[in-house]
Design a protein around this motif. Sequence first.
Motif, mmCIF file in Angstrom:
data_model
loop_
_atom_site.group_PDB
_atom_site.id
_atom_site.type_symbol
_atom_site.label_atom_id
_atom_site.label_comp_id
_atom_site.label_asym_id
_atom_site.label_seq_id
_atom_site.Cartn_x
_atom_site.Cartn_y
_atom_site.Cartn_z
ATOM 1 N N PRO A 66 0.814 -1.220 0.000
ATOM 2 C CA PRO A 66 0.000 0.000 0.000
ATOM 3 C C PRO A 66 0.845 1.265 0.000
ATOM 4 O O PRO A 66 1.740 1.434 0.827
ATOM 5 N N GLN A 101 -12.296 1.824 6.018
ATOM 6 C CA GLN A 101 -13.499 1.544 5.238
ATOM 7 C C GLN A 101 -14.740 1.571 6.121
ATOM 8 O O GLN A 101 -15.759 2.183 5.767
ATOM 9 N N TYR A 152 -7.400 -3.336 0.271
ATOM 10 C CA TYR A 152 -6.517 -3.539 1.419
ATOM 11 C C TYR A 152 -7.283 -3.836 2.708
ATOM 12 O O TYR A 152 -6.690 -4.297 3.684
ATOM 13 N N GLY A 153 -8.603 -3.571 2.709
ATOM 14 C CA GLY A 153 -9.396 -3.830 3.907
ATOM 15 C C GLY A 153 -9.544 -5.298 4.239
ATOM 16 O O GLY A 153 -9.858 -5.646 5.377
ATOM 17 N N ALA A 209 -9.591 1.056 -0.332
ATOM 18 C CA ALA A 209 -10.030 0.648 1.005
ATOM 19 C C ALA A 209 -10.602 -0.760 0.987
ATOM 20 O O ALA A 209 -10.419 -1.530 1.933
ATOM 21 N N SER A 264 -6.127 -1.861 9.736
ATOM 22 C CA SER A 264 -6.204 -0.402 9.637
ATOM 23 C C SER A 264 -7.019 0.014 8.421
ATOM 24 O O SER A 264 -7.858 0.926 8.506
ATOM 25 N N ALA A 265 -6.793 -0.646 7.274
ATOM 26 C CA ALA A 265 -7.558 -0.325 6.073
ATOM 27 C C ALA A 265 -9.021 -0.704 6.257
ATOM 28 O O ALA A 265 -9.933 -0.001 5.784
ATOM 29 N N HIS A 266 -9.259 -1.815 6.932
ATOM 30 C CA HIS A 266 -10.635 -2.224 7.198
ATOM 31 C C HIS A 266 -11.356 -1.166 8.035
ATOM 32 O O HIS A 266 -12.515 -0.819 7.755
ATOM 33 N N TRP A 317 -3.524 3.285 -3.327
ATOM 34 C CA TRP A 317 -4.844 3.478 -2.734
ATOM 35 C C TRP A 317 -5.857 3.987 -3.760
ATOM 36 O O TRP A 317 -7.069 3.848 -3.568
#
Length: 669
Positions: free
Chosen positions: A361, A438, A427-428, A424, A433-435, A366
Amino acid sequence: MVQEVAPSTAVKLPTPSRWVWAAVPAALLACLAGLALSGAAAPTVIADAGAVVRWGRPLVTVAWQLAAAGTVGGLGVLLFVLPRTSPAWSTAVRVVSIAGPLWAVLLVVDLFFGYANVAGRQIGGANFGDELAFYLTEISSGRAALVAAILAAVLSLITVAVSGYGTALLSAVGVLVVLAPIATTGHAAGAANHELGMTGLYLHILFAALWVGGLAVLALAARRLDTGLTAAASRYSQLALWCFIGVGVSGIANAWIRLGSLAGFATGYGVLLLVKIAGFVLLGGMGYVHRERTIPALTPTDGAGTPRAFWRLVGVEVVVMAAVMGVASALSDTQPPIPQEPQEGLSPAAELSQNPVPPPPTLATWFTQWRADLLFGGVAVLMVVVYLRWVVRLRRRGDSWPLSRTISWVIGAIGFGYITCGGAAVYGRLMFSAHMLQHMTLVMVLPILLTLGAPVTLALRALPHRKDGSRGPREWLLKLVHSRAGIFFSHPVVAAVNFAGSMIVFYYTPLFHLALTTHIGHIGMVVHFSLAGYLFVNVLIGVDPGPKRPAYPLRLVLLFATMAFHAFFGIAIMMMNSLLAADYFGALGLPWGVDALADQVSGGQITWGIGELPSLSIAIALAASWIRSDARTARRLDRKADRDHDADLAAYNAMLAQMATEEERDDHH
């Protein structure tokens, strides 16, 4: 205006119901022809299941798909086309009550053919029952088929009891549930893009069944439509247009997954797909003729109009639809150019997330990494298109709509599309953290923009009102807003508890792991938290009808309470020494060298930080709304005081005039 014709002089109509019955053998013959053309029913060298299974299983699939079409199409006609008082209503109810149980029975039959096809053995024989039981309880595809059959059996009990809008709506919800496990058993269940494939197959079956079944039910009820034919045909035409778009878009997604390139059209699968595409285009042309010619001819201005051309085209259309369904069934049993079996040798991250691992990332990735999500991406597009269409409709009739609301809604819809399909979303599934980025955007940021767009108010102003007792989108929207469930979940306290408390339930139970590892769980997460955020924000600063909003001081109390909760929730995550969903995040083994526990701390910081800024924005908007409300109240009080003063002055002047008159009378005497 529809011209009423007395029963004694009514124009003798063709019998479109005969076309419906002719469509059944047409579908079966088209399926057999497709199997012969693609070679899908040819004997296999190893573990051949026999001719009965090779040719019979696709025919059983056609049969349950036709039964599903009768169920789904009949419910669509009941819910959106016919008024409850129409004589054709009972015909549609009868179709649903027969097609629903038949669908369940055929899915049970399909269990036997499905196992025989997978195991490569003939139906019956020694140990067949034990092997079938093992397949249905231990193998994922078998379990999905068994769950679908059980759910269909439950649905059949509801369909035979359909009598009004409530039971029809309950049956429609049941249909949506039954189709979920069916969509997991298609070719795309094991593909790399399996989530796109499952969503595409689900939508493809749903829209196709609604399209085909709806027209078939109208044909079966032709003689009972009477003067309601014009309204029913026009409403079904609108419904069919949306189905046409849905089938086309989902079909493109499915073809892209299975073909891989244009060279795939040279295979047996590709040839059958071309035949299906040709049928789809032909049906689109017939629908265009309906909209432009046959439906307008149903409302003659000179008495020369006749529904004969309409029903003749409907009959041919039903047969073509059935034939295309037969080809589609043969296509589903034909091996596509791109193998759809589960891939082997995947990294732990790819296997757990069920998606390819993206590059590390960065700020650029992103915005450059995207994951095609047919459901949420389609919803985002519809949110923009339908909203703008409603605004244009208001403008054309001379009504105004604030530009600020339109801009707010469009930005919110675009943001929803990005957060569910962009970086989001990519990578979520790999980083906590990305989750959380989102999640907090869905539940805290986007609802503010969408609420300020006032979509319910716009819809109620733009959607047409039906006067014949049937229910269209406007009527169903009003029913939803004023339903017990709508009132309950939009209650300020319930909305606040759901907004804050559901986070605890979600993250500290297996629901979080389910959302990470299953497509249905992920969809449920996005839908729930998007709606929870919208309902809560709508209570605080919304203008749409629905909730009984509390006084402004109580709204501030609710806001500050949820702000405090989000702050404590974020701090609690930052202070944890163990991983949430440890079996998932702890086993990913990302090639970027991510420390899962440190990343979870970052997720807690995001939860705390993102929770504060939108809450501050809501507080400012709430304060501004409070000031405007007080100003309006003050103006009303001033106007009332002026009216009271004028009334008192008039009464005083009248009193003086009366006194003067009495004095003059006394002086005269």
